[in-house]
Scaffold this motif. Structure first.
Motif, PDB file in Angstrom:
ATOM      1  N   HIS A   1      10.724  -4.551   0.629  1.00 29.39           N
ATOM      2  CA  HIS A   1       9.417  -3.746   0.428  1.00 29.39           C
ATOM      3  C   HIS A   1       9.539  -3.520  -1.231  1.00 29.39           C
ATOM      4  O   HIS A   1       8.417  -3.627  -1.763  1.00 29.39           O
TER       5      HIS A   1
ATOM      6  N   TYR B   1      -0.030   1.623   8.697  1.00 30.41           N
ATOM      7  CA  TYR B   1       0.151   0.983   9.910  1.00 30.41           C
ATOM      8  C   TYR B   1      -0.675   1.500  11.031  1.00 30.41           C
ATOM      9  O   TYR B   1      -0.783   2.620  11.423  1.00 30.41           O
TER      10      TYR B   1
ATOM     11  N   GLY C   1      11.021  -0.220  10.012  1.00 32.45           N
ATOM     12  CA  GLY C   1       9.966  -0.746   8.986  1.00 32.45           C
ATOM     13  C   GLY C   1       8.797   0.342   8.828  1.00 32.45           C
ATOM     14  O   GLY C   1       8.927   1.443   9.176  1.00 32.45           O
TER      15      GLY C   1
ATOM     16  N   ASN D   1       5.132  -5.394   9.107  1.00 32.33           N
ATOM     17  CA  ASN D   1       5.211  -4.459   8.066  1.00 32.33           C
ATOM     18  C   ASN D   1       4.325  -4.874   7.111  1.00 32.33           C
ATOM     19  O   ASN D   1       4.535  -5.647   5.997  1.00 32.33           O
TER      20      ASN D   1
END
Lengths: 158, 158
Positions: A121, A134, B25, A143
């Protein structure tokens, strides 16, 4: 040594180089099988781009331009780039090869969507990507990280 | 100790347990944020199923029933299960917990699709899954493995 990003052709040499990468999976096995069975021609274009350091492929990624009709991430709805399998071989990390590939992808000036690996990330944020909001039925185990060129926004939730 | 598969509720305890899993995540972060902002209720249903060993969550997976109209894998076209984030904590491996979760998923008698992690192909084959024929514009960076109940086939290529 100055390096450049080049499009990788499908041939036995490329596929042999691919074996060094961790994300060697069904996509690569299927390319190899198609080549062995003459279902694709030697030296056909592939979705892969890479960086050679001397004779060795040390970094790669896949890029595919998805049609606006499959765009569920951006506003306005538009063509965008799927980026996947970005990987730099272990002993060549921290030399800017990952950034060089990402900058190449950005140079098309289309929005980009990738599926960030766990623990990556920070890398994507450093490249100016942001986590997408999300949505389970769209993202499942992904992700999703996105990059927005000027004038493009993340689509608002339905 | 006999164990059972149970549906996991969204609450702070579950989300704390999730932090032990590698595939923590954006999905988990988003669930946590929604809970903190009261955008989901405490103890709402989640797509996660898990196995507790004593007080500890030691294995989990996500399952989602996808509608037939999104089925690009099976023939006849039908509802199927997406399975993702199957994971057993390191010190609880090789005790059948992974199989127990997969058997639970199979008990719905719907076809199942998962994205196999690298180095897990052997596990999925042992559970009766097979690699799907790779199609780039559908699968991108995935390693799609499918499980077919009786009477279901992989869809033939377009």
């Amino acid at each position: 040594m100055p390096t450049k990003v080049e499009r990788l052709l499908i041939n036995f040499r490329t596929l042999e180089e691919f074996k060094k990468f961790k994300a060697y999976g069904i996509q690569e096995l299927s390319m190899l099988e198609d080549l062995e069975n003459n279902m694709v021609e030697n030296n056909s274009e592939s979705p892969f781009y890479g960086i050679y350091y001397g004779d060795e492929l040390v970094a790669r990624m896949s890029l595919y331009r998805a049609d606006a009709k499959y765009d569920y991430y951006f506003e306005p709805k538009q063509d965008y780039l799927q980026l996947w399998k970005l990987e730099v071989l272990n002993s060549f990390r921290n030399r800017g090869f990952g950034k060089q590939l990402v900058d190449f992808a950005k140079s098309f000036n289309l929005p980009i969507k990738t599926n960030a690996r766990i623990n990556s990330h920070g890398f994507w944020e450093k490249q100016g990507f942001q986590p997408a909001t999300y949505e389970m039925e769209r993202d499942f185990g992904e992700n999703p990280f996105i990059w927005l060129p000027e004038g493009v926004q993340e689509k608002s939730e339905d």
